[in-house]
Design an enzyme around this catalytic site. Structure first.
Site, PDB file in Angstrom:
ATOM      1  N   ARG A 285      -1.220   5.341  17.573  1.00 51.98           N
ATOM      2  CA  ARG A 285      -1.550   5.884  16.170  1.00 51.98           C
ATOM      3  C   ARG A 285      -2.044   7.418  16.637  1.00 51.98           C
ATOM      4  NH1 ARG A 285       0.523   2.803  14.195  1.00 51.98           N
ATOM      5  NH2 ARG A 285      -0.232   0.844  12.839  1.00 51.98           N
TER       6      ARG A 285
ATOM      7  N   TYR B  34       0.803  -1.247   0.082  1.00 56.09           N
ATOM      8  CA  TYR B  34       0.000  -0.147  -0.126  1.00 56.09           C
ATOM      9  C   TYR B  34       0.841   1.255   0.090  1.00 56.09           C
ATOM     10  CZ  TYR B  34      -3.136   3.499   2.136  1.00 56.09           C
ATOM     11  OH  TYR B  34      -3.480   4.896   2.583  1.00 56.09           O
TER      12      TYR B  34
HETATM   13  N1  NAD Z   1      -8.742   7.183   6.507  1.00 54.42           N
HETATM   14  C1  NAD Z   1      -7.649   7.304   6.814  1.00 54.42           C
HETATM   15  O1  NAD Z   1      -7.369   7.264   7.909  1.00 54.42           O
HETATM   16  C2  NAD Z   1      -6.573   7.628   5.801  1.00 54.42           C
HETATM   17  C3  NAD Z   1      -5.301   7.458   6.249  1.00 54.42           C
HETATM   18  C4  NAD Z   1      -4.411   7.703   5.147  1.00 54.42           C
HETATM   19  C5  NAD Z   1      -4.589   7.888   3.977  1.00 54.42           C
HETATM   20  N2  NAD Z   1      -5.677   7.952   3.434  1.00 54.42           N
HETATM   21  C6  NAD Z   1      -6.271   7.866   1.896  1.00 54.42           C
HETATM   22  O2  NAD Z   1      -7.082   8.953   1.935  1.00 54.42           O
HETATM   23  C7  NAD Z   1      -7.909   8.419   0.894  1.00 54.42           C
HETATM   24  C8  NAD Z   1      -9.468   8.195   1.248  1.00 54.42           C
HETATM   25  O3  NAD Z   1      -9.603   7.329   2.235  1.00 54.42           O
HETATM   26  P1  NAD Z   1     -10.871   6.656   3.079  1.00 54.42           P
HETATM   27  O4  NAD Z   1     -10.701   6.591   4.475  1.00 54.42           O
HETATM   28  O5  NAD Z   1     -12.172   7.936   2.573  1.00 54.42           O
HETATM   29  O6  NAD Z   1     -11.216   5.376   2.075  1.00 54.42           O
HETATM   30  P2  NAD Z   1     -12.452   4.674   1.690  1.00 54.42           P
HETATM   31  O7  NAD Z   1     -12.052   3.260   1.343  1.00 54.42           O
HETATM   32  O8  NAD Z   1     -13.555   4.978   2.759  1.00 54.42           O
HETATM   33  O9  NAD Z   1     -13.080   5.502   0.290  1.00 54.42           O
HETATM   34  C9  NAD Z   1     -12.305   5.312  -0.857  1.00 54.42           C
HETATM   35  C10 NAD Z   1     -13.264   5.343  -1.977  1.00 54.42           C
HETATM   36  O10 NAD Z   1     -12.608   5.072  -2.906  1.00 54.42           O
HETATM   37  C11 NAD Z   1     -13.348   4.053  -4.000  1.00 54.42           C
HETATM   38  N3  NAD Z   1     -12.649   3.398  -4.797  1.00 54.42           N
HETATM   39  C12 NAD Z   1     -11.779   2.425  -4.746  1.00 54.42           C
HETATM   40  N4  NAD Z   1     -11.239   1.976  -5.828  1.00 54.42           N
HETATM   41  C13 NAD Z   1     -11.911   2.904  -6.992  1.00 54.42           C
HETATM   42  C14 NAD Z   1     -11.749   2.642  -8.229  1.00 54.42           C
HETATM   43  N5  NAD Z   1     -10.975   2.033  -9.029  1.00 54.42           N
HETATM   44  N6  NAD Z   1     -12.580   3.610  -8.794  1.00 54.42           N
HETATM   45  C15 NAD Z   1     -13.342   4.540  -8.349  1.00 54.42           C
HETATM   46  N7  NAD Z   1     -13.442   4.372  -6.955  1.00 54.42           N
HETATM   47  C16 NAD Z   1     -12.699   3.578  -6.247  1.00 54.42           C
HETATM   48  C17 NAD Z   1     -14.154   3.277  -3.048  1.00 54.42           C
HETATM   49  O11 NAD Z   1     -15.208   2.508  -3.491  1.00 54.42           O
HETATM   50  C18 NAD Z   1     -14.309   4.234  -1.775  1.00 54.42           C
HETATM   51  O12 NAD Z   1     -15.810   4.719  -1.694  1.00 54.42           O
HETATM   52  C19 NAD Z   1      -7.533   7.098   0.245  1.00 54.42           C
HETATM   53  O13 NAD Z   1      -6.819   7.569  -0.997  1.00 54.42           O
HETATM   54  C20 NAD Z   1      -6.568   6.508   1.284  1.00 54.42           C
HETATM   55  O14 NAD Z   1      -5.464   5.834   0.885  1.00 54.42           O
HETATM   56  C21 NAD Z   1      -6.830   7.698   4.281  1.00 54.42           C
END
Ligand code: NAD
Length: 315
Positions: free
Chosen positions: A210, A142
């Site tokens: 965390r 990741y």
């Molecule tokens: N939530 C956290 O604590 C956190 C921490 C570090 C980084 N991030 C990053 O922030 C971003 C948002 O995270 P989140 O927690 O909202 O995640 P989440 O999984 O709730 O949302 C991600 C969304 O992307 C969509 N998705 C996945 N693959 C896809 C594709 N191929 N085409 C279109 N849509 C697609 C999913 O259906 C989902 O709704 C991500 O990039 C994640 O890596 C989040």
């Protein structure tokens, strides 16, 4: 500061951060469109008023959705570390190819600015705390996928002049946090188990620490990114600058719910950092400050999960 011309497009709008961001932008009067393939997010998460398209970011034909867009928030990703470890190929397809496809569509459509999600996972191999943005040591698939997309972003900036801002989120929490992935984020997992009267599961010793940051505080920084050109070409840690152990989080949630259930301990997960703690000096220089106390954020996250259980979306 500047006013924006056109829509704001969110990829991953049906997910946790994307849906919360959409709600904030709509409340501020912006026109919002969003794409999501609903692989992890839910259609019902998308607030009314968003021009929603069920679409995969890997589709070659996504450019029409980027026309008349001023700012893109690129949040769609495969982002459960365990799922990424199990399928490095799909991780690369979504997080690297999909991200480049979003950058390319943004460039071709003349988008003014792209704000995209990286992660504190880039610091997995570091032992400098609080961790500054320069300390890049990814280990898991990741994290490596997020790093690869960062190098593409730099090339888009260098060769095409695309304005990009990278946000390294730490553990974002709050309402709509995903609870359906293989290993749900620790807070959602604990809240659901405790509400059901079941023993919570801890991976490892419970002493992992965390940095948790509440989603509304993250949205405060998103709003700065939309308007402030000083964020162009920069990378920002988005955390609270405070960390808690998994045991401390379990204690806080148990206290609010007034329950006490001994955890079940399981083997630690591969690729996970033992400690995260953000150095947020850079974000603070723009006037941002994470404001939500842990107890307040947890109460709101608990209220959300309670409501979802009432309507039967969470068993
Ligand atoms: N939530 C956290 O604590 C956190 C921490 C570090 C980084 N991030 C990053 O922030 C971003 C948002 O995270 P989140 O927690 O909202 O995640 P989440 O999984 O709730 O949302 C991600 C969304 O992307 C969509 N998705 C996945 N693959 C896809 C594709 N191929 N085409 C279109 N849509 C697609 C999913 O259906 C989902 O709704 C991500 O990039 C994640 O890596 C989040």
């Amino acid at each position: 500061m500047m006013s924006i011309k056109g829509k704001i497009l969110i990829t991953g709008v049906a997910g946790f951060i994307g849906s919360n961001l959409a709600a904030r932008l709509l409340a501020k009067g912006y026109e919002v469109s969003g794409i999501d393939n609903l692989a992890y997010g839910l259609r019902e998460n998308v607030p009314d008023g968003v021009d929603f398209h069920c679409l995969d970011i890997r589709e070659k034909e996504i450019i029409p959705f980027f026309r008349d867009v001023d700012t893109v928030f690129h949040l769609a990703a495969k982002n459960c570390i365990a799922d990424c470890q199990a399928d490095p190929v799909e991780t690369a397809e979504i997080n690297v190819f999909g991200t480049v496809n979003v950058f390319e569509a943004s460039r071709r459509a003349g988008v003014r600015k792209v704000i995209y999600a990286q992660s504190s996972a880039l610091y997995e191999g570091s032992s400098i705390y609080p961790t500054p943005e320069s300390e890049i040591k990814p280990e898991s698939f990741y994290a490596v996928s997020k790093l690869a997309s960062m190098y593409f972003a730099k090339a888009y900036q260098r060769f095409y002049g695309l304005k990009l801002t990278a946000l390294r989120y730490f553990c974002v929490y709050g309402p709509v946090q995903d609870y359906r992935r293989t290993i749900p984020p620790v807070m959602s997992a604990f809240i659901i188990k405790l509400l059901k009267g079941e023993r919570p599961i801890i991976y490892g010793t419970g002493e992992k620490r965390r940095d948790f940051v509440y989603v509304d505080d993250v949205n405060d920084f998103h709003m700065i990114c939309v308007k402030d050109d000083r964020t162009n070409g920069k990378t920002f840690n988005i955390g609270s600058g405070i960390n808690y152990s998994v045991h401390e989080i379990l204690y806080e949630i148990s206290k609010i719910l007034n329950v006490s259930l001994d955890p079940i301990y399981k083997d630690d997960l591969p690729g996970e950092a033992q400690v995260t703690l953000a150095d947020i000096t850079q974000a603070r220089t723009l006037g941002w400050e994470p404001k939500t106390p842990l107890e307040v954020g947890l109460e709101r996250a608990i209220d959300y999960i309670r409501q979802e259980r009432t309507v039967g979306r969470i068993p």
